[in-house]
Design an enzyme around this catalytic site. Structure first.
Site, PDB file in Angstrom:
ATOM      1  CE  LYS A 116     -39.605   1.617  15.880  1.00 53.99           C
ATOM      2  NZ  LYS A 116     -39.603   0.949  14.571  1.00 53.99           N
TER       3      LYS A 116
ATOM      4  N   GLY B  88     -45.095  -2.552  19.789  1.00 55.22           N
ATOM      5  CA  GLY B  88     -45.773  -2.724  21.071  1.00 55.22           C
ATOM      6  C   GLY B  88     -44.821  -2.839  22.250  1.00 55.22           C
TER       7      GLY B  88
ATOM      8  CD  GLU C 187     -46.828  -1.154  12.020  1.00 57.90           C
ATOM      9  OE1 GLU C 187     -46.401  -2.297  11.940  1.00 57.90           O
ATOM     10  OE2 GLU C 187     -46.992  -0.559  13.110  1.00 57.90           O
TER      11      GLU C 187
ATOM     12  NE  ARG D 211     -41.665  -7.403   9.535  1.00 58.83           N
ATOM     13  CZ  ARG D 211     -42.086  -6.518  10.413  1.00 58.83           C
ATOM     14  NH1 ARG D 211     -41.270  -5.554  10.831  1.00 58.83           N
ATOM     15  NH2 ARG D 211     -43.312  -6.574  10.899  1.00 58.83           N
TER      16      ARG D 211
END
Ligand code: MV4
Length: 464
Positions: free
Chosen positions: A129, A179, A289, A305
């Protein structure tokens, strides 16, 4: 008609048979795309899925292991062997399972097969990330305030980072996502303990203690942008979706477009995503996102994906995202430019889960009666039939109910009708809960954020 010249990158990426390394509704969806493209579909299954009706429509349906997914749907060697035995030239991983596993993508390509997805290197970058955030900042994608580097070790330096950002902050594991591995820190007094706890969790869960820090946004919406890219430097974005309606990081309802977002606000964000794709050499479909708060977008993660909620974008864009993904994997150039993308109307998707509508506990068993809704603007993506046995081994998604209509209000009304026309007996489903949600006035006004559903459930419980 003149032939389009063959690009050298396309050489060796053509295939006729696709091995579907997944199960359930997405296996059915991928098989349809293969059929539409004139390709042969074969699939793997576990012992629990051996008798699944969709197995009969596959050219081969090979059992690769026991019900436990770790020994079947996640068994890389068995899947590669199945590809060899069935003569497959490509592997489609679907979503979940091995879809974002860079080592698997690499193993597939090293075995001389095509991985239907981006390169292993793109998957690895987005799985890290911090690396993902660095790539996005370099491409001009707006990110959450906070450094695009790992947190240092010494407490004083960490404290300085937090003061620079301003409390509340959120600590995230570089190896996390979706999350997992994150902790909110409301004030300085709780910082060092939060770092220690998250680092230990990260070490155990992701094998890396690497952490980063961001401003914690308290009431954002979750908005995502769908992209489609080829191997030739072409990339387009296909509009946006709102996936704020979630519980415990599981999306429940998705819609396209995200309501109340002016085109001139989202347009530069979409263009920045496309630019990022070109810069990293991204191939196939992907999703950026974002958190959206007070009129601004903040990148959080990229999914490499095909996503569960891709149908809402198919409904508004009129495109077949799975076919486009397969063609990109074959090395074909995109057959559309950004100007050809025209999103129309509004679409919702409800995830129908085999679970208790009040406790959310999974519900396994035989479907004794099934009636599915139909009519203009209604689509059902599912693998279930009457007589189908829902097994307890996998996630509880048994169908996706998707509607499309000219306006959001009409799409909501259509979803209410479609839910009312869905009859599933023998197991419990979340349909009663979805029907109640589609009667909610704040949802109807598009006034929801990522916390709305959990608050709504809490109120509903206390009212009952
Ligand atoms: C955040 C956030 C607030 N501020 N990051 C959760 C899943 C993962 N993709 C990132 N997540 C969040 N990151 C900052 N800087 C709140 C969440 C979050 C969330 C995000 C999207 C959808 C649902 C969510 C539910 C709780 C928390």
């Amino acid at each position: 008609m003149p032939e389009t010249p063959e690009h050298p990158a396309a050489a060796g990426r053509r295939f006729e048979t696709v091995l579907i390394a997944n199960r359930g509704e997405i296996a059915v969806r991928i098989e349809r795309a293969c059929r539409d493209l004139g390709l042969t579909a074969v699939a793997i299954c576990s012992e629990a899925d051996k008798e699944a009706p969709y197995g009969k429509t596959m050219a081969s349906f090979l059992c690769v292991g026991p019900s436990n997914a770790a020994k079947s749907y996640l068994n890389q060697d068995a899947i590669l062997l199945a590809a060899r035995l069935t003569g497959a030239g490509a592997v489609h991983p679907g979503y979940g399972f091995l879809s974002e596993n860079a080592a698997f993508a690499d193993a597939v390509e090293k075995a001389g097969l095509v991985f239907i997805g981006p390169t292993a290197s793109s998957i690895a970058t987005m799985g890290d990330k911090i690396a993902a955030k660095r790539a996005m900042m370099a491409a001009g994608v707006p990110c959450v305030p906070g450094p695009d580097t790992a947190l240092p070790d010494d407490p004083a330096s960490i404290e300085r980072v937090a003061l620079e950002i301003g409390y509340p902050v959120i600590i995230k594991a570089s190896g996390g996502g979706g999350g997992r591995g994150m902790r909110v820190v409301p004030e300085a007094g709780q910082l060092q303990e939060a770092i220690a706890l998250t680092r230990e969790e990260a070490r155990k869960a992701f094998g890396s203690p690497s952490l980063y820090m961001e401003k914690f946004l308290e009431h954002p919406r979750h908005i995502e942008i769908q992209v489609l890219c080829d191997d030739h430097g072409n990339a387009v974005w296909l509009g946006h979706r709102d996936c704020s309606m979630q519980r415990r990081h599981q999306k429940v309802v998705e819609e396209a477009p995200a309501p109340g977002i002016a085109p001139d606000i989202i347009q530069p964000v979409g263009m920045a995503c496309v630019e990022a794709c070109r810069q990293i050499g991204y191939r196939g479909v992907g999703t950026f996102e974002f958190l959206y708060e007070n009129g601004a977008f903040y990148f959080i993660e990229m999914n490499t994906r095909l996503q569960v909620e891709h149908p809402v974008t198919e409904m508004t864009s009129g495109l077949d995202i799975v076919q486009a993904q397969i063609k990109a994997a074959q090395g074909h150039a995109l057959d559309l430019a950004q100007g050809d993308v025209a999103c129309e109307g509004h679409s919702f998707e409800c995830r129908i889960n085999a679970e208790d509508p009040d406790t959310f506990l999974p519900s396994a068993g035989v479907i004794t009666h099934l009636a599915l809704p139909q009519g203009p603007g209604i689509r059902v993506d599912t693998h279930i039939r009457a007589g189908y046995k829902v097994s307890p081994y996998y996630d509880s998604l048994i169908a996706k109910l998707i509607v499309h209509a000219p306006t959001r209000a009409k799409a909501m009304a259509r979803m209410c009708e479609a839910l009312a026309g869905t009859e599933i007996e023998g197991i419990a489903t979340n349909i009663p809960f979805l029907r109640a949600l589609f009667e909610d006035h704040a949802f109807a006004r598009g006034e929801t954020d990522i916390h709305y559903l959990e608050q709504w459930l809490k109120l509903r419980r206390t009212a009952a």
